[in-house]
Design a protein around this motif. Sequence first.
Motif, short mmCIF file in Angstrom:
data_model
loop_
_atom_site.label_atom_id
_atom_site.label_comp_id
_atom_site.label_asym_id
_atom_site.label_seq_id
_atom_site.Cartn_x
_atom_site.Cartn_y
_atom_site.Cartn_z
N GLY A 94 0.58 -1.19 0.37
CA GLY A 94 0.08 -0.13 0.07
C GLY A 94 1.14 1.17 0.01
N GLU A 95 0.48 2.53 -0.01
CA GLU A 95 0.86 3.40 0.22
C GLU A 95 0.89 3.71 1.69
OE1 GLU A 95 -0.44 7.53 -1.61
OE2 GLU A 95 -1.04 6.10 -2.76
N ILE A 96 2.40 3.96 1.73
CA ILE A 96 2.56 5.08 3.92
C ILE A 96 2.03 6.60 3.52
CG2 ILE A 96 4.31 5.58 5.23
CD1 ILE A 96 6.52 3.18 3.78
N ALA A 97 1.25 6.42 4.59
CA ALA A 97 0.20 8.04 4.88
C ALA A 97 0.85 8.84 5.96
CB ALA A 97 -1.13 7.27 5.05
N GLY A 98 2.00 7.47 6.77
CA GLY A 98 2.21 8.41 7.92
C GLY A 98 3.10 7.57 8.25
N ARG A 99 3.27 7.83 9.97
CA ARG A 99 4.00 6.78 10.98
C ARG A 99 3.52 6.42 11.84
NH1 ARG A 99 8.28 4.10 8.69
NH2 ARG A 99 8.81 4.78 6.81
N GLY A 100 3.01 5.40 13.27
CA GLY A 100 2.50 5.95 13.71
C GLY A 100 3.35 6.10 15.32
N PRO A 101 2.79 5.96 16.40
CA PRO A 101 3.68 6.50 17.57
C PRO A 101 5.46 5.62 17.88
CG PRO A 101 2.16 5.08 18.40
CD PRO A 101 2.07 5.34 16.91
N ASP A 102 5.13 4.28 17.70
CA ASP A 102 6.88 3.60 17.32
C ASP A 102 7.31 3.28 16.46
OD1 ASP A 102 5.70 2.49 19.49
OD2 ASP A 102 4.54 1.10 19.66
N CYS A 103 6.37 4.45 14.95
CA CYS A 103 7.40 4.96 14.21
C CYS A 103 7.47 3.44 13.01
CB CYS A 103 9.49 4.96 14.47
SG CYS A 103 9.49 6.07 12.43
N GLU A 104 6.51 3.33 12.99
CA GLU A 104 5.67 1.84 12.24
C GLU A 104 5.09 3.14 11.26
OE1 GLU A 104 1.95 2.06 15.01
OE2 GLU A 104 4.40 2.58 14.49
N PRO A 105 5.00 2.70 9.58
CA PRO A 105 4.72 2.62 8.61
C PRO A 105 2.92 2.41 8.90
CG PRO A 105 6.54 1.16 7.95
CD PRO A 105 5.75 0.89 9.48
N LEU A 106 1.68 3.54 8.22
CA LEU A 106 0.98 3.48 8.05
C LEU A 106 -0.14 3.69 6.55
CD1 LEU A 106 -0.30 5.97 11.58
CD2 LEU A 106 0.16 3.61 11.08
N LEU A 107 -0.24 2.65 6.66
CA LEU A 107 -1.01 2.25 5.07
C LEU A 107 -2.14 2.54 4.50
CD1 LEU A 107 0.63 -0.96 4.15
CD2 LEU A 107 2.31 1.26 3.87
N VAL A 108 -2.19 3.08 4.04
CA VAL A 108 -3.42 3.75 3.15
C VAL A 108 -3.66 2.52 1.52
CG1 VAL A 108 -3.69 5.65 4.20
CG2 VAL A 108 -3.39 5.74 1.93
N ARG A 109 -5.03 2.75 0.70
CA ARG A 109 -4.94 1.81 -0.52
C ARG A 109 -4.02 0.42 -0.65
NH1 ARG A 109 -5.62 7.48 -0.90
NH2 ARG A 109 -3.73 8.34 -1.32
N THR A 110 -4.45 0.03 0.50
CA THR A 110 -3.59 -1.56 0.45
C THR A 110 -4.44 -2.48 0.01
OG1 THR A 110 -5.58 -2.01 2.61
CG2 THR A 110 -3.41 -1.18 3.20
N THR A 111 -3.45 -3.54 -0.88
CA THR A 111 -4.16 -4.31 -1.22
C THR A 111 -3.69 -5.65 -0.03
OG1 THR A 111 -3.52 -3.51 -3.46
CG2 THR A 111 -3.43 -6.10 -3.99
N PRO A 112 -4.36 -6.43 0.03
CA PRO A 112 -3.77 -7.98 0.68
C PRO A 112 -3.26 -8.98 -0.51
CG PRO A 112 -6.30 -7.90 -0.15
CD PRO A 112 -5.58 -6.39 -0.35
N VAL A 113 -2.25 -9.76 -0.33
CA VAL A 113 -1.57 -9.99 -0.82
C VAL A 113 -1.34 -11.77 -0.17
CG1 VAL A 113 0.73 -10.52 -1.99
CG2 VAL A 113 0.23 -8.66 -1.46
N ALA A 114 -1.36 -11.51 0.80
CA ALA A 114 -0.99 -13.29 1.40
C ALA A 114 -1.28 -13.14 2.93
CB ALA A 114 0.39 -14.00 0.92
N SER A 115 -2.36 -13.94 3.25
CA SER A 115 -2.34 -14.82 4.75
C SER A 115 -0.92 -15.69 4.65
CB SER A 115 -3.23 -15.67 4.49
OG SER A 115 -3.41 -16.80 4.38
N VAL A 116 -1.22 -15.81 6.71
CA VAL A 116 1.03 -16.13 6.94
C VAL A 116 0.26 -17.21 8.36
CG1 VAL A 116 3.16 -16.22 8.13
CG2 VAL A 116 1.84 -14.16 6.43
N ASP A 117 0.60 -18.55 7.88
CA ASP A 117 0.23 -19.89 8.90
C ASP A 117 0.67 -19.78 10.53
OD1 ASP A 117 -0.98 -22.08 8.08
OD2 ASP A 117 0.40 -22.76 9.25
N ARG A 118 -0.23 -19.73 10.72
CA ARG A 118 0.71 -19.74 12.47
C ARG A 118 2.26 -20.67 12.11
NH1 ARG A 118 -0.80 -18.56 17.20
NH2 ARG A 118 0.96 -19.50 18.66
N ALA A 119 1.95 -21.64 11.60
CA ALA A 119 3.75 -22.59 11.38
C ALA A 119 4.43 -21.44 10.91
CB ALA A 119 4.05 -23.87 10.32
#
Length: 146
Positions: A101-126
Amino acid sequence: MTTLEAARGTPDMVHLRSLAEVAELVRLTAPLYVRFSAGPEADVTTRSRDHESGCVLPGLSVNPLSPEPWWDRPLEHWLARQLYQYAHLMTPERFPWVLTGEIAGRGPDCEPLLVRTTPVASVDRAVVDEAVATYARVFRPGEDGT
């Protein structure tokens, strides 16, 4: 049907079953991010919120799967660290999934905040279990790197 089963049925989403599969995807498509939530369908109507301040964030809180240019270790080590750091967010209702997706800003832990997202894959618990084991094997948490 569980949330994870529903995510597997999301069009164009693959289900990743190993750290090697996550690495292969990251090598082919960048930038990619991981999010622990109820999945892409739930996040269409969800807004990320900073839990300490209560502030609504301008995008979905995610963590980068694509390593920074300075990273000089194997990609699998980066991925293990990124998944390990947020494995505590995994519950029966929340699972990791990969998106772009597109980075719209940063969160309080400096993590990217995404907009206009596109799902790509799910991740198994394993994969998360493998990431936790890899992290324990290749990192030295708590040591001062200065």
